[in-house]
Structure formats: C-alpha cells, structure tokens
Scaffold this motif. Sequence first.
Motif, PDB file in Angstrom:
ATOM      1  N   UNK A 143       0.724  -1.407  -0.148  1.00  0.00           N
ATOM      2  CA  UNK A 143      -0.230  -0.171   0.468  1.00  0.00           C
ATOM      3  C   UNK A 143       0.410   1.151   0.298  1.00  0.00           C
ATOM      4  N   UNK A 144       0.383   2.325  -0.388  1.00  0.00           N
ATOM      5  CA  UNK A 144       0.765   3.110  -0.709  1.00  0.00           C
ATOM      6  C   UNK A 144       1.436   3.807   0.932  1.00  0.00           C
ATOM      7  N   UNK A 145       0.680   4.169   1.216  1.00  0.00           N
ATOM      8  CA  UNK A 145       1.541   4.330   2.976  1.00  0.00           C
ATOM      9  C   UNK A 145       2.367   3.904   3.812  1.00  0.00           C
ATOM     10  N   UNK A 146       2.197   2.368   3.194  1.00  0.00           N
ATOM     11  CA  UNK A 146       2.805   1.150   3.508  1.00  0.00           C
ATOM     12  C   UNK A 146       2.539   0.221   5.075  1.00  0.00           C
ATOM     13  N   UNK A 147       1.503   0.692   5.078  1.00  0.00           N
ATOM     14  CA  UNK A 147       0.858   0.028   6.532  1.00  0.00           C
ATOM     15  C   UNK A 147       0.552  -1.832   5.858  1.00  0.00           C
ATOM     16  N   UNK A 148       0.467  -2.046   4.682  1.00  0.00           N
ATOM     17  CA  UNK A 148       0.175  -3.477   4.361  1.00  0.00           C
ATOM     18  C   UNK A 148       0.044  -3.560   2.241  1.00  0.00           C
ATOM     19  N   UNK A 149      -0.417  -4.792   2.815  1.00  0.00           N
ATOM     20  CA  UNK A 149      -0.001  -5.349   1.191  1.00  0.00           C
ATOM     21  C   UNK A 149      -1.869  -4.257   0.870  1.00  0.00           C
ATOM     22  N   UNK A 150      -1.722  -4.741  -0.356  1.00  0.00           N
ATOM     23  CA  UNK A 150      -3.414  -4.920  -0.769  1.00  0.00           C
ATOM     24  C   UNK A 150      -3.436  -5.484  -2.113  1.00  0.00           C
ATOM     25  N   UNK A 151      -4.706  -6.666  -2.840  1.00  0.00           N
ATOM     26  CA  UNK A 151      -4.411  -7.427  -3.185  1.00  0.00           C
ATOM     27  C   UNK A 151      -5.743  -7.267  -4.537  1.00  0.00           C
ATOM     28  N   UNK A 152      -4.899  -6.778  -5.786  1.00  0.00           N
ATOM     29  CA  UNK A 152      -6.072  -6.908  -6.681  1.00  0.00           C
ATOM     30  C   UNK A 152      -6.280  -7.564  -7.950  1.00  0.00           C
ATOM     31  N   UNK A 153      -7.936  -8.145  -7.818  1.00  0.00           N
ATOM     32  CA  UNK A 153      -7.530  -8.861  -8.862  1.00  0.00           C
ATOM     33  C   UNK A 153      -9.117  -9.144  -9.425  1.00  0.00           C
ATOM     34  N   UNK A 154      -8.923  -9.553 -10.812  1.00  0.00           N
ATOM     35  CA  UNK A 154      -9.540  -8.996 -11.730  1.00  0.00           C
ATOM     36  C   UNK A 154      -9.974 -10.535 -12.608  1.00  0.00           C
ATOM     37  N   UNK A 155     -11.694 -10.661 -13.201  1.00  0.00           N
ATOM     38  CA  UNK A 155     -11.767 -11.573 -14.423  1.00  0.00           C
ATOM     39  C   UNK A 155     -11.852 -10.211 -15.559  1.00  0.00           C
ATOM     40  N   UNK A 156     -11.046 -10.926 -16.342  1.00  0.00           N
ATOM     41  CA  UNK A 156     -11.039 -10.360 -17.627  1.00  0.00           C
ATOM     42  C   UNK A 156     -10.915 -11.738 -18.655  1.00  0.00           C
ATOM     43  N   UNK A 157     -11.665 -11.526 -20.118  1.00  0.00           N
ATOM     44  CA  UNK A 157     -11.289 -11.220 -21.285  1.00  0.00           C
ATOM     45  C   UNK A 157     -10.206 -11.465 -21.653  1.00  0.00           C
ATOM     46  N   UNK A 158      -9.920 -12.148 -22.972  1.00  0.00           N
ATOM     47  CA  UNK A 158      -8.819 -13.038 -23.458  1.00  0.00           C
ATOM     48  C   UNK A 158      -8.412 -11.930 -23.926  1.00  0.00           C
TER      49      UNK A 158
END
Length: 124
Positions: free
Chosen positions: A76-91
Amino acid sequence: MTEPNTGRDERERTGDRQREHHREQERDHVDEADPPREAVDVAQREADDDSDAPRECHRRNCTERASFVVLERYQEETGHGAVEAEVALCREHTAEESPTNLDGAYMDYVFRVEPLPETVPASP
C-alpha cells in the motif's frame, strides 16, 4: 391537549438499546484476532469459484466471457500493508494487462495471470 408522541419515543429507546448492544459486541470481540488476509481472500475466491454462472469480463462495456484472472499484490502507498487486486478479464483485455504498481513492489510482490478453470480445455 396533545398526547406525547409514543412512537417516536419507542423508536429512540430501541435505537439506544441497539447502540448499547453493538458496543457490548465490540467490547466482547476486541481481543479476537482478525483472520489472516490470505485466508479471507482464499475463502472469497472459493465462494466465487463455486458459482455455476460463467464470469463476465470486468472491463466496462465488455460483455465477453472472462477467460483469465489477473492478480497483483503490492505494498500500500502508505506502507501499512499489502493490497491484493484481482480481476476476471476476457482474452483481449488480459493481453493488455501488465504490472501497474511496481513502485509498491516488495518481497511478496505478485503479478500473476491464471486461466479460469472453465476455460481450460479438458485433457482427452
């Protein structure tokens, strides 16, 4: 002579009781540890995977069936932990993806593209 508004008084008492109940619940659970973030993410992914409906591409105005899941874990930008971004996408939209948060890379940084199970052809 007007009668007092008993309905409003009752609602106020009910609201007071609810607020007190919430405070008690918070006090009772203050010492409990939160579940590890990854355990929550895995449980959420499993719940998402259990749905029988095919996933649709997450990109706006795209109605194609999702073929891949793109995951990026960064600091995270503030350095206070991890951010996990997950997204389903077409090909097509998956081909456009690349790491976007390299400035937040750290030891456990992840950028991963995985095919959705329903899009992988079965072995003969």
